[in-house]
Write a protein that holds these residues in place. Structure first.
Motif, short mmCIF file in Angstrom:
data_model
loop_
_atom_site.label_atom_id
_atom_site.label_comp_id
_atom_site.label_asym_id
_atom_site.label_seq_id
_atom_site.Cartn_x
_atom_site.Cartn_y
_atom_site.Cartn_z
N ALA A 17 0.84 -1.21 0.00
CA ALA A 17 0.00 0.00 0.00
C ALA A 17 0.87 1.26 0.00
CB ALA A 17 -0.93 0.00 1.22
N PHE A 18 1.92 1.26 0.82
CA PHE A 18 2.82 2.41 0.86
C PHE A 18 3.48 2.62 -0.51
CE2 PHE A 18 7.08 4.25 1.61
CZ PHE A 18 6.70 5.45 2.18
N GLY A 19 3.95 1.54 -1.11
CA GLY A 19 4.59 1.62 -2.42
C GLY A 19 3.66 2.16 -3.49
N GLN A 20 2.39 1.71 -3.46
CA GLN A 20 1.42 2.20 -4.44
C GLN A 20 1.11 3.68 -4.21
OE1 GLN A 20 -1.69 -0.70 -3.78
NE2 GLN A 20 -1.01 -1.96 -5.52
N ARG A 48 16.46 3.04 5.93
CA ARG A 48 15.57 2.03 6.49
C ARG A 48 14.27 2.67 6.96
NH1 ARG A 48 18.35 -2.27 4.84
NH2 ARG A 48 20.14 -2.86 6.11
N MET A 49 13.18 2.10 6.50
CA MET A 49 11.86 2.48 7.01
C MET A 49 11.30 1.25 7.70
SD MET A 49 10.18 4.78 3.97
CE MET A 49 10.61 3.70 2.61
N LYS A 50 10.78 1.45 8.89
CA LYS A 50 10.21 0.34 9.65
C LYS A 50 8.81 0.71 10.10
CE LYS A 50 14.62 -1.23 11.50
NZ LYS A 50 15.42 -1.45 12.69
N ALA A 51 7.95 -0.28 10.08
CA ALA A 51 6.61 -0.15 10.63
C ALA A 51 6.41 -1.37 11.52
CB ALA A 51 5.57 -0.08 9.53
N GLU A 52 6.39 -1.15 12.81
CA GLU A 52 6.35 -2.25 13.77
C GLU A 52 5.06 -2.20 14.57
OE1 GLU A 52 8.67 -4.58 13.73
OE2 GLU A 52 9.92 -3.54 12.27
N ARG A 53 4.99 -3.01 15.62
CA ARG A 53 3.78 -3.08 16.45
C ARG A 53 3.66 -1.91 17.42
NH1 ARG A 53 1.41 -8.61 17.06
NH2 ARG A 53 2.48 -9.88 15.53
N ASP A 54 4.77 -1.21 17.70
CA ASP A 54 4.70 -0.12 18.67
C ASP A 54 5.36 1.17 18.19
OD1 ASP A 54 7.15 -1.36 18.76
OD2 ASP A 54 7.34 -1.31 20.93
N PHE A 55 5.85 1.19 16.96
CA PHE A 55 6.46 2.40 16.42
C PHE A 55 6.64 2.28 14.92
CE2 PHE A 55 10.12 -0.34 16.84
CZ PHE A 55 10.94 0.02 15.78
N ALA A 56 6.93 3.42 14.31
CA ALA A 56 7.39 3.46 12.92
C ALA A 56 8.66 4.30 12.96
CB ALA A 56 6.36 4.11 12.01
N SER A 57 9.58 4.03 12.04
CA SER A 57 10.81 4.81 12.02
C SER A 57 11.35 4.91 10.61
CB SER A 57 11.88 4.20 12.94
OG SER A 57 12.34 2.97 12.42
N VAL A 116 2.28 3.75 17.32
CA VAL A 116 1.51 3.32 16.15
C VAL A 116 1.77 1.83 15.97
CG1 VAL A 116 1.40 5.53 14.94
CG2 VAL A 116 3.34 4.01 14.55
N ASN A 117 0.82 1.15 15.33
CA ASN A 117 0.92 -0.29 15.18
C ASN A 117 0.58 -0.66 13.74
OD1 ASN A 117 0.71 -3.08 15.28
ND2 ASN A 117 -0.67 -3.11 17.03
N PRO A 125 -2.69 5.29 7.81
CA PRO A 125 -2.58 6.67 7.31
C PRO A 125 -1.56 7.50 8.11
CG PRO A 125 -4.87 6.02 7.41
CD PRO A 125 -4.09 4.93 8.10
N GLU A 126 -1.54 7.31 9.43
CA GLU A 126 -0.59 8.06 10.26
C GLU A 126 0.85 7.63 9.97
OE1 GLU A 126 0.25 9.22 14.95
OE2 GLU A 126 -1.38 7.83 14.47
N ILE A 127 1.06 6.33 9.79
CA ILE A 127 2.41 5.82 9.49
C ILE A 127 2.85 6.33 8.12
CG2 ILE A 127 3.80 3.76 9.08
CD1 ILE A 127 1.88 2.27 11.07
N ILE A 128 1.97 6.25 7.14
CA ILE A 128 2.31 6.73 5.79
C ILE A 128 2.57 8.23 5.81
CG2 ILE A 128 1.38 7.11 3.46
CD1 ILE A 128 0.04 4.30 3.74
N SER A 129 1.76 8.98 6.55
CA SER A 129 1.96 10.44 6.65
C SER A 129 3.27 10.79 7.36
CB SER A 129 0.80 11.07 7.40
OG SER A 129 -0.38 10.94 6.66
#
Length: 151
Positions: A17-20, A48-57, A116-117, A125-129
């Motif tokens: 979804a992020f890539g699209q 590095r982009m990470k989207a985990e269960r308790d954070f994004a970075s 964020v999870n 949306p929050e992670i992508i933003s």
């Protein structure tokens, strides 16, 4: 709780979804780019982009096996710290010689979004933003400083 296959599927769906979402956006040089799998073109330097269960970075990871060379790259980035902060519009954390999730020694310059999870689609949306403007700014920064890392 999610089983391993479900966790993997949800994470994969997020990155697709992020890539699209990012696909129509060209890089700083006007070219098409695979944003989720950004290639810096310089060995041992990764975005590095990470989207985990308790954070994004998002961040720059220096993964050179030689600690002294890793520190040299880190110091080189430090010379461009003001330019990075102006380009991304904020301060990032600078961490020399940390262990990553695989037990390897790396150095990171990064920004985290807590609470964020990725397993919760309502957080996407929050992670992508969070990731979108930073990876675009990081690409712009890199297009200016990359020549200094290529030799």
């Amino acid at each position: 709780m999610y089983n391993k296959a479900e966790t993997s599927r949800i994470r994969s769906e997020f990155w697709i979804a992020f890539g699209q979402y990012m696909k129509p956006i060209p890089n700083a040089e006007g070219r098409r780019i695979n944003w989720p799998n950004y290639k810096t073109g310089v060995r041992n330097i990764y975005f590095r982009m990470k989207a985990e269960r308790d954070f994004a970075s998002i961040g720059i990871e220096i993964g050179h096996a030689d600690e002294e060379l890793q520190e040299l790259y880190f110091d080189q980035f430090a010379q461009f710290r003001k330019m990075l902060e102006v380009t991304v519009g904020e301060e990032w954390s600078w961490n020399l010689h940390q262990e990553n999730e695989f037990g390897q020694l790396v150095s990171r310059i990064e920004k985290k979004l807590p609470a964020v999870n990725v397993m919760n689609e309502a957080d996407w949306p929050e992670i992508i933003s969070f990731l979108k403007p930073r990876i675009i700014a990081l690409d712009e920064f890199w297009s200016n400083v990359k020549p200094g890392f290529e030799s």
